[in-house]
Design a protein around this motif. Structure first.
Motif, short mmCIF file in Angstrom:
data_model
loop_
_atom_site.label_atom_id
_atom_site.label_comp_id
_atom_site.label_asym_id
_atom_site.label_seq_id
_atom_site.Cartn_x
_atom_site.Cartn_y
_atom_site.Cartn_z
N ALA A 20 -25.70 18.36 122.83
CA ALA A 20 -24.72 17.82 123.77
C ALA A 20 -25.41 17.04 124.89
O ALA A 20 -24.96 15.96 125.29
CB ALA A 20 -23.88 18.95 124.36
N VAL A 21 -26.54 17.55 125.39
CA VAL A 21 -27.29 16.85 126.44
C VAL A 21 -27.84 15.54 125.91
O VAL A 21 -27.78 14.50 126.57
CB VAL A 21 -28.41 17.76 127.01
CG1 VAL A 21 -29.37 16.97 127.88
CG2 VAL A 21 -27.81 18.91 127.79
N ALA A 22 -28.37 15.57 124.68
CA ALA A 22 -28.91 14.34 124.07
C ALA A 22 -27.81 13.31 123.86
O ALA A 22 -28.00 12.11 124.11
CB ALA A 22 -29.61 14.67 122.76
N ALA A 23 -26.64 13.75 123.40
CA ALA A 23 -25.52 12.83 123.20
C ALA A 23 -25.09 12.22 124.53
O ALA A 23 -24.80 11.02 124.61
CB ALA A 23 -24.36 13.57 122.54
N ALA A 24 -25.04 13.02 125.58
CA ALA A 24 -24.68 12.50 126.90
C ALA A 24 -25.70 11.49 127.39
O ALA A 24 -25.36 10.46 127.98
CB ALA A 24 -24.53 13.65 127.89
N ALA A 25 -26.98 11.75 127.13
CA ALA A 25 -28.04 10.82 127.55
C ALA A 25 -27.91 9.49 126.80
O ALA A 25 -28.03 8.41 127.40
CB ALA A 25 -29.41 11.44 127.31
N TYR A 26 -27.68 9.55 125.49
CA TYR A 26 -27.51 8.31 124.72
C TYR A 26 -26.26 7.56 125.15
O TYR A 26 -26.27 6.33 125.24
CB TYR A 26 -27.46 8.61 123.22
CG TYR A 26 -28.82 8.79 122.60
CD1 TYR A 26 -29.75 7.74 122.60
CD2 TYR A 26 -29.20 10.00 122.04
CE1 TYR A 26 -31.00 7.90 122.04
CE2 TYR A 26 -30.46 10.16 121.48
CZ TYR A 26 -31.36 9.11 121.48
OH TYR A 26 -32.59 9.26 120.93
N ALA A 27 -25.18 8.26 125.44
CA ALA A 27 -23.96 7.60 125.92
C ALA A 27 -24.20 6.93 127.27
O ALA A 27 -23.75 5.81 127.51
CB ALA A 27 -22.82 8.60 126.01
N GLY A 28 -24.92 7.60 128.15
CA GLY A 28 -25.25 7.01 129.44
C GLY A 28 -26.12 5.79 129.29
O GLY A 28 -25.91 4.76 129.95
N ARG A 29 -27.10 5.86 128.41
CA ARG A 29 -27.99 4.72 128.16
C ARG A 29 -27.20 3.54 127.61
O ARG A 29 -27.39 2.40 128.04
CB ARG A 29 -29.08 5.15 127.18
CG ARG A 29 -30.05 4.07 126.83
CD ARG A 29 -31.09 4.60 125.88
NE ARG A 29 -31.99 3.54 125.48
CZ ARG A 29 -32.79 3.62 124.44
NH1 ARG A 29 -32.83 4.72 123.73
NH2 ARG A 29 -33.57 2.62 124.14
N TYR A 30 -26.32 3.81 126.66
CA TYR A 30 -25.48 2.76 126.09
C TYR A 30 -24.59 2.15 127.17
O TYR A 30 -24.44 0.93 127.24
CB TYR A 30 -24.63 3.31 124.95
CG TYR A 30 -23.67 2.30 124.39
CD1 TYR A 30 -24.10 1.32 123.52
CD2 TYR A 30 -22.33 2.30 124.78
CE1 TYR A 30 -23.22 0.38 123.02
CE2 TYR A 30 -21.45 1.37 124.29
CZ TYR A 30 -21.89 0.40 123.41
OH TYR A 30 -21.03 -0.53 122.93
#
Length: 123
Positions: A20-30
């Motif tokens: 979940a943290v990794a998905a949030a980080a990728y979404a933020g980066r995108y």
């Protein structure tokens, strides 16, 4: 047996949290990259654009049409409406330029074929 299922549940929870943290980080980066690309794009016209160029030594019908924001074959009624709209935005009494007002009037006269030779501008 119960001990083993509890251990696997305890190991799964941190794994899910990590995903979940990794998905949030990728979404933020995108999101950040998309916003930067949005800001970097060239500006587009959101409203009707008016003539941006300098003026010719003697006004032509093409230049007059560009100043008023109409086509060269526009009927007289539409030319008068366009003249009023542009003049309201640039009238000297409302803080506009006397020079621009004279050019707008000259453009209207040119489009209505009232121009009798020479430059109709006062400037």
């Amino acid at each position: 047996m119960q001990q083993q299922s509890r251990d696997s549940t305890e190991m799964v929870a941190p794994l899910i949290a990590g995903i979940a943290v990794a998905a949030a980080a990728y979404a933020g980066r995108y999101s950040i990259r998309a916003w930067q690309a949005f800001k970097a794009r060239p500006p587009t016209a959101r409203v009707r654009r008016f003539y941006e160029g300098g003026f010719q030594p003697s006004m032509t019908r093409r230049e007059a049409a560009l100043i008023l924001g109409v086509r060269e074959s526009t009927p007289a009624e539409k030319i008068k409406e366009a003249h009023r709209r542009v003049m309201v935005a640039n009238h000297p009494d409302a803080g506009g330029s006397h020079y621009l007002a004279s050019k707008i009037n000259e453009a209207k006269d040119m489009m209505l074929r009232r121009n009798k030779g020479g430059s109709g501008s006062a400037f």
